[in-house]
Motif scaffolding. Structure first.
Motif, PDB file in Angstrom:
ATOM      1  N   VAL A  56      19.462  16.881  10.109  1.00  0.00           N
ATOM      2  CA  VAL A  56      20.312  16.482   8.656  1.00  0.00           C
ATOM      3  C   VAL A  56      19.990  18.060   7.850  1.00  0.00           C
ATOM      4  N   ILE A  57      21.122  18.554   7.401  1.00  0.00           N
ATOM      5  CA  ILE A  57      21.069  19.784   7.029  1.00  0.00           C
ATOM      6  C   ILE A  57      20.778  19.868   5.302  1.00  0.00           C
ATOM      7  N   PHE A  58      21.576  19.193   4.821  1.00  0.00           N
ATOM      8  CA  PHE A  58      21.309  19.221   3.156  1.00  0.00           C
ATOM      9  C   PHE A  58      21.004  17.862   2.776  1.00  0.00           C
ATOM     10  N   GLY A  59      19.810  17.797   1.877  1.00  0.00           N
ATOM     11  CA  GLY A  59      19.490  16.309   1.461  1.00  0.00           C
ATOM     12  C   GLY A  59      18.030  16.530   0.766  1.00  0.00           C
ATOM     13  N   GLU A  60      17.544  15.434   0.673  1.00  0.00           N
ATOM     14  CA  GLU A  60      16.333  15.399  -0.019  1.00  0.00           C
ATOM     15  C   GLU A  60      15.125  15.671   1.388  1.00  0.00           C
ATOM     16  N   GLU A  61      14.056  16.462   0.506  1.00  0.00           N
ATOM     17  CA  GLU A  61      12.885  16.955   1.510  1.00  0.00           C
ATOM     18  C   GLU A  61      12.214  15.700   2.149  1.00  0.00           C
ATOM     19  N   LYS A  62      12.251  14.714   1.504  1.00  0.00           N
ATOM     20  CA  LYS A  62      11.503  13.503   2.106  1.00  0.00           C
ATOM     21  C   LYS A  62      12.173  13.101   3.200  1.00  0.00           C
ATOM     22  N   ASP A  63      13.447  12.947   3.291  1.00  0.00           N
ATOM     23  CA  ASP A  63      14.433  12.795   4.175  1.00  0.00           C
ATOM     24  C   ASP A  63      14.316  13.826   5.521  1.00  0.00           C
ATOM     25  N   GLY A  64      13.475  14.725   5.503  1.00  0.00           N
ATOM     26  CA  GLY A  64      13.428  15.746   6.528  1.00  0.00           C
ATOM     27  C   GLY A  64      14.688  16.835   6.534  1.00  0.00           C
ATOM     28  N   ALA A  65      15.300  16.974   5.367  1.00  0.00           N
ATOM     29  CA  ALA A  65      16.486  17.858   5.643  1.00  0.00           C
ATOM     30  C   ALA A  65      16.021  19.130   5.786  1.00  0.00           C
ATOM     31  N   LEU A  66      16.742  20.069   6.579  1.00  0.00           N
ATOM     32  CA  LEU A  66      16.781  21.448   6.996  1.00  0.00           C
ATOM     33  C   LEU A  66      16.435  22.218   5.677  1.00  0.00           C
ATOM     34  N   GLN A  67      17.572  22.146   4.652  1.00  0.00           N
ATOM     35  CA  GLN A  67      17.635  22.865   3.439  1.00  0.00           C
ATOM     36  C   GLN A  67      17.610  21.757   2.436  1.00  0.00           C
ATOM     37  N   PRO A  68      16.588  21.607   1.861  1.00  0.00           N
ATOM     38  CA  PRO A  68      16.343  20.543   0.949  1.00  0.00           C
ATOM     39  C   PRO A  68      16.964  20.925  -0.501  1.00  0.00           C
ATOM     40  N   TYR A  69      17.479  19.963  -1.180  1.00  0.00           N
ATOM     41  CA  TYR A  69      18.159  19.952  -2.535  1.00  0.00           C
ATOM     42  C   TYR A  69      17.176  20.673  -3.282  1.00  0.00           C
ATOM     43  N   GLY A  70      17.471  21.749  -4.280  1.00  0.00           N
ATOM     44  CA  GLY A  70      16.723  22.274  -5.322  1.00  0.00           C
ATOM     45  C   GLY A  70      15.911  23.648  -4.844  1.00  0.00           C
ATOM     46  N   LYS A  71      16.036  24.042  -3.463  1.00  0.00           N
ATOM     47  CA  LYS A  71      15.159  24.981  -2.936  1.00  0.00           C
ATOM     48  C   LYS A  71      15.962  26.126  -2.370  1.00  0.00           C
ATOM     49  N   TYR A  72      15.351  27.244  -2.657  1.00  0.00           N
ATOM     50  CA  TYR A  72      16.108  28.779  -2.260  1.00  0.00           C
ATOM     51  C   TYR A  72      16.769  28.452  -0.876  1.00  0.00           C
ATOM     52  N   TRP A  73      17.850  28.857  -0.696  1.00  0.00           N
ATOM     53  CA  TRP A  73      18.348  28.984   0.913  1.00  0.00           C
ATOM     54  C   TRP A  73      19.107  30.463   0.756  1.00  0.00           C
ATOM     55  N   ARG A  74      18.891  31.254   1.795  1.00  0.00           N
ATOM     56  CA  ARG A  74      19.438  32.397   1.848  1.00  0.00           C
ATOM     57  C   ARG A  74      20.762  32.552   2.328  1.00  0.00           C
TER      58      ARG A  74
END
Length: 181
Positions: A56-74
């Motif tokens: 799971v790439i983008f999504g909620e942190e609780k769902d184990g997303a690699l890149q959670p919503y609202g978090k810094y991504w390079r």
């Protein structure tokens, strides 16, 4: 006895160096670039290209997303993503001077916040930028696409007077319009 210890330590060192060397020669997220050139405007982006690999790439942190919503991504992997403009441009409607910038994002379900930061050339690592050096922040809409893109890609296309810089990964397309000032 000392000889066996030195041989054992030497073998461990050789395995460690081999592991590091293999990672440098064959990275899981290889470095790549994208560029655009038209009528004196040159744009280049240097980034590393991660793969989906069933995650799971983008999504909620609780769902184990690699890149959670609202978090810094390079906007890639390994090192910071750099973008260079040869002329003054507008980036999603906001003015930007010619130069090289660190580009990063904060993903959301409906929009991505894309930022340009004057701290370019950041080496390997996940360090967040110095936010006081941000040159601009823009919110761009997320478009869901029917096909899944395995490797993260940045590409360019021209449409009338605008250049579209697209970020595509998984089933998302994020488009940033760029025009010459």
């Amino acid at each position: 006895m000392k000889k066996k210890i030195f041989i054992g330590l030497g073998l461990l060192l050789l395995v460690f160096v081999g592991f590091i060397g293999y990672g440098l020669l064959f990275p899981k997220s290889p470095p790549t670039s994208a560029s655009f050139s038209d009528q004196g405007l040159d744009i280049s982006v240097s980034y590393s290209q991660p793969s989906k690999k069933g995650r799971v790439i983008f999504g909620e942190e609780k769902d184990g997303a690699l890149q959670p919503y609202g978090k810094y991504w390079r906007l890639g992997a390994n090192a910071g993503t750099d973008i260079t403009f040869s002329k003054n441009i507008t980036f999603a409607g906001k003015p930007v001077s010619a130069g090289t910038y660190r580009m990063y994002a904060v993903p959301g379900a409906d929009t991505f916040q894309i930022s340009l930061n004057s701290e370019a050339g950041v080496a390997f690592g996940v360090a967040e930028p110095d936010y006081s050096l941000d040159v601009l922040k823009v919110d761009v809409p997320v478009t869901r696409i029917p096909e899944v893109t395995e490797k993260f890609v940045i590409n360019f296309g021209k449409e009338a007077e605008a250049i579209n810089m697209d970020f595509v990964w998984d089933n998302l397309l994020i488009r940033v319009p760029i025009t010459v000032q």
